[in-house]
Write an enzyme that holds these catalytic residues in place. Structure first.
Site, PDB file in Angstrom:
ATOM      1  N   SER A  55       8.734   0.789  -5.304  1.00  0.00           N
ATOM      2  CA  SER A  55       9.673   0.062  -6.383  1.00  0.00           C
ATOM      3  C   SER A  55       8.795  -0.432  -7.345  1.00  0.00           C
ATOM      4  CB  SER A  55      10.778  -0.716  -5.677  1.00  0.00           C
ATOM      5  OG  SER A  55      11.462  -1.242  -6.768  1.00  0.00           O
ATOM      6  N   GLY A  77       1.783  -1.134   0.971  1.00  0.00           N
ATOM      7  CA  GLY A  77       0.529  -2.038   0.797  1.00  0.00           C
ATOM      8  C   GLY A  77      -0.748  -1.480   0.791  1.00  0.00           C
ATOM      9  N   GLY A  78      -1.286  -1.249  -0.640  1.00  0.00           N
ATOM     10  CA  GLY A  78      -2.566  -0.891  -0.895  1.00  0.00           C
ATOM     11  C   GLY A  78      -3.109   0.446  -0.488  1.00  0.00           C
ATOM     12  N   LYS A 130      12.863   1.220  -9.627  1.00  0.00           N
ATOM     13  CA  LYS A 130      12.386  -0.252  -9.960  1.00  0.00           C
ATOM     14  C   LYS A 130      13.802  -0.850  -9.648  1.00  0.00           C
ATOM     15  CE  LYS A 130      11.196  -3.864 -12.098  1.00  0.00           C
ATOM     16  NZ  LYS A 130      10.296  -4.762 -11.399  1.00  0.00           N
ATOM     17  N   GLY A 158      -1.814  -3.781  -4.316  1.00  0.00           N
ATOM     18  CA  GLY A 158      -3.174  -2.870  -4.711  1.00  0.00           C
ATOM     19  C   GLY A 158      -4.074  -2.929  -3.267  1.00  0.00           C
ATOM     20  N   THR A 170       0.879   0.464  -6.527  1.00  0.00           N
ATOM     21  CA  THR A 170      -0.120   0.224  -7.426  1.00  0.00           C
ATOM     22  C   THR A 170      -1.148   1.550  -7.694  1.00  0.00           C
ATOM     23  OG1 THR A 170      -0.144  -2.155  -7.083  1.00  0.00           O
ATOM     24  CG2 THR A 170      -2.120  -1.332  -8.268  1.00  0.00           C
ATOM     25  N   ASN A 217       1.373  -9.025 -10.574  1.00  0.00           N
ATOM     26  CA  ASN A 217       2.393  -8.770 -11.659  1.00  0.00           C
ATOM     27  C   ASN A 217       3.457  -9.858 -11.714  1.00  0.00           C
ATOM     28  OD1 ASN A 217       5.215  -7.761 -11.060  1.00  0.00           O
ATOM     29  ND2 ASN A 217       4.018  -6.797  -9.221  1.00  0.00           N
ATOM     30  N   CYS A 238      13.799 -11.607  -3.889  1.00  0.00           N
ATOM     31  CA  CYS A 238      14.588 -12.442  -4.872  1.00  0.00           C
ATOM     32  C   CYS A 238      14.749 -14.059  -4.393  1.00  0.00           C
ATOM     33  CB  CYS A 238      15.721 -11.818  -5.224  1.00  0.00           C
ATOM     34  SG  CYS A 238      15.175 -10.008  -5.606  1.00  0.00           S
TER      35      CYS A 238
END
Ligand code: FMN
Length: 306
Positions: A21, A245-246, A45, A219, A268, A69, A129
């Site tokens: 996302s 993750g990465g 997203k 990343g 990423t 970000n 969130c």
């Protein structure tokens, strides 16, 4: 023919490669680079009830092995997603998951109701969130709040329910268990890590310019954290896990499958190599063939010594 298909507790993917996302738009934004319908699934997203503009100011900060970000959940809102983007996903036969964001339990309930009536087959709940009714602590940091949120969504939403965990906690096990006990079909992990980007520059007129970007780190640099979280989650839940993750190459995918991931998401890395997903689907097929195996399931068993 190698069988790469995955059955995540009823939600079927043609292969385990999904996109994460916030890194892949809503539908066919990567159409110029690849045939998006070849992916296991894309995750949209984050979508909220109302459209959001997101944060102003610096939103991205490049860091060693990754990025920070602070986009701030900018999105077009659920109604526009359903009227404008959903038809594209359907027309192009793209498998998708809708990522949901909210500030209160009621927001999530309302979004889940709309998703249910629009026939959306899978949702991923972003619990990173801030919960405005509980002092803005993230939903995903307290097992009781997370359990309550999951069970309220579960009452309404009959499709495939993924809870996406935040790594910004010390006891990921309790959170994963709480999601499972309250009706989640699947866990995805991890979201971004809290980080601070700092840049100090000396200007030509010898002044010091400082930039600070506080946001979510993603990343390659976060992979060891993500692997550790997936392994710990796998030890306590029976529902499938999507590792995130990465992830940037085939070795990363093998590592995530080994520690317990059933599918993976790439985030990423899409920004650096927009066709990475398709490359990895091909490489995964070749690895399975080279081991004289016939399916992804066989590879998973071999990697896990089952
Ligand atoms: C620019 C950007 C925007 C993101 N937006 C969202 C989002 O809206 N919802 C969400 O659940 N995760 C979001 N994420 C987190 C990613 O989906 C993913 O969990 C995280 O980046 C780790 O994966 P990666 O290292 O492969 O990027 C975002 C990440 C980035 C880099």
């Amino acid at each position: 023919m190698v069988d790469l298909s995955v059955n995540l507790n009823g939600f079927k993917l043609q292969n385990p490669i999904m996109t994460a996302s916030g890194t892949y738009g809503y539908a066919d934004e990567y159409d110029d680079f690849i045939d998006v319908s070849k992916l296991g699934a894309i995750v949209t997203k984050a979508i909220s009830i109302e459209p959001k503009k997101g944060n102003s100011g610096e939103r991205l900060f490049e860091t060693y092995g990754g990025m920070i970000n602070r986009i701030g959940l900018e999105n077009l809102g659920i109604e526009e997603f359903i009227s404008k983007k959903l038809p594209i996903l359907k027309e192009k036969n793209i498998n998708y998951v809708m990522n949901l964001a909210g500030s209160t339990v009621e927001d999530y309930i309302k979004a889940a109701e709309i998703a249910q009536s629009a026939g959306i087959k899978a949702i991923e709940v972003n619990v990173s969130c801030p919960n405005v009714k509980q002092g803005c602590l993230e939903f995903g940091t307290n097992p009781n709040s997370l359990g309550h949120l999951t069970s309220e969504i579960r009452k309404i939403y009959k499709g495939f329910l993924i809870i996406k965990l935040t790594p910004n906690v010390s006891d990921i096990e309790s959170l994963a268990k709480s999601a499972e006990d309250n009706g989640a079909d699947c866990i995805s992990a991890i979201n971004t890590l809290k980080g601070l980007g700092v840049k100090v520059e000396i200007t030509p007129d010898k002044k010091i310019k400082k930039t600070f970007v506080q946001g979510g780190l993603s990343g390659r640099c976060i992979k060891p954290v993500a692997l550790s979280m997936v392994k710990r989650i796998k030890a306590v839940v029976n529902i499938p896990i999507i590792g995130i993750g990465g992830i940037a190459n085939i070795e990363d995918i093998l590592e995530f499958l080994t520690v317990g991931a059933d599918a993976i998401q790439i985030g990423t890395e899409n920004f650096c190599h927009p066709d990475i997903t398709i490359k990895l689907i091909n490489e995964l097929t070749k690895i399975i063939e080279s081991l004289n195996l016939e399916s992804l399931d066989e590879l998973k068993r071999k990697l896990r010594d089952e």
